[in-house]
Write a protein that holds these residues in place. Sequence first.
Motif, short mmCIF file in Angstrom:
data_model
loop_
_atom_site.label_atom_id
_atom_site.label_comp_id
_atom_site.label_asym_id
_atom_site.label_seq_id
_atom_site.Cartn_x
_atom_site.Cartn_y
_atom_site.Cartn_z
N GLY A 58 30.92 -59.40 58.26
CA GLY A 58 31.68 -60.14 57.27
C GLY A 58 31.67 -59.54 55.88
N SER A 59 30.76 -58.61 55.62
CA SER A 59 30.69 -58.02 54.28
C SER A 59 29.86 -56.75 54.33
CB SER A 59 30.05 -59.01 53.28
OG SER A 59 28.70 -59.27 53.62
N GLY A 60 29.89 -56.01 53.23
CA GLY A 60 29.01 -54.87 53.05
C GLY A 60 29.15 -53.78 54.10
N ILE A 61 28.00 -53.27 54.55
CA ILE A 61 27.98 -52.15 55.49
C ILE A 61 28.62 -52.55 56.82
CG2 ILE A 61 26.48 -50.61 56.81
CD1 ILE A 61 24.47 -50.83 54.45
N MET A 82 24.36 -58.27 49.27
CA MET A 82 22.90 -58.39 49.29
C MET A 82 22.28 -57.76 48.05
SD MET A 82 20.05 -56.95 52.01
CE MET A 82 20.36 -58.16 53.28
N GLN A 83 22.85 -56.63 47.62
CA GLN A 83 22.32 -55.97 46.44
C GLN A 83 22.54 -56.80 45.18
OE1 GLN A 83 19.92 -53.61 44.79
NE2 GLN A 83 20.52 -53.13 46.90
N VAL A 84 23.64 -57.53 45.15
CA VAL A 84 23.87 -58.46 44.03
C VAL A 84 22.75 -59.49 43.99
CG1 VAL A 84 25.41 -60.21 43.09
CG2 VAL A 84 26.37 -58.14 44.11
N LYS A 85 22.40 -60.04 45.16
CA LYS A 85 21.33 -61.03 45.23
C LYS A 85 20.00 -60.42 44.81
CE LYS A 85 19.01 -64.20 48.43
NZ LYS A 85 18.94 -64.72 49.81
#
Length: 229
Positions: free
Chosen positions: A10-13, A181-184
């Motif tokens: 759903g997102s990212g990698i 995830m990096q934002v978190k």
Amino acid sequence: MGAHLITGAGSGIGEAVAERLSARGEQLWLLARDAKRAAQLRERFPGARTLVGDLADPAKLSWAFGHQELPVELDSLLHVAGVVQLGEIGDLPVKAWQEQLNVNLVAPAELTRLLLPSVRLARGHVVFVNSGAGLRADATWGGYAASKFGLRALADSLRLEEQPHGVRVTTVYPGRTATPMQVKVHQQEGKEYDPTRWIAPESVATAIVTAIDLPRDAALTEITVRPGS
């Protein structure tokens, strides 16, 4: 055309890998935590098949899959989904440990167990997207790193066990990547987030696809991806 099951699409990698494989006509099987999320993934990737199962509750994955159609053959099983909760050991509650261990370690182990017959049938590939934290544990990263160190052990054992079945196993260790995830992570660290400083998810996706595309006379067992500048 091969069949590939991806978690975290759903997102990212995970999304970047799904985009890459979808663009070349591969059959996608995407894991979603609930029916609503599954519908969103099918809309995002027309033609994809979905499975519903909550990685945060790995004990129920077998039951959930028992009520759904599973792929007969899988050319790759790509474990990309993950969660992170930073905190010093003296402060990190049991709930944070359990969530990270469940999603990052126990669920990939159980998902692999349930789908291994399909991977074996295709003489396929299992890819674990780990982390730099799977190689080194820094302060406040203890819980997350423990789950990723465990994931490395899982991959190493699986590689030796499945070699007679023709199944390849790869661990990918990305450095900090520009994902939600990096934002978190930056929020937890109290730092300003600048995505241009970190690896693009598409670059990690390239490493993953390169591993599964490698001719069968060779295997990329471990790949470390770091920011280029």
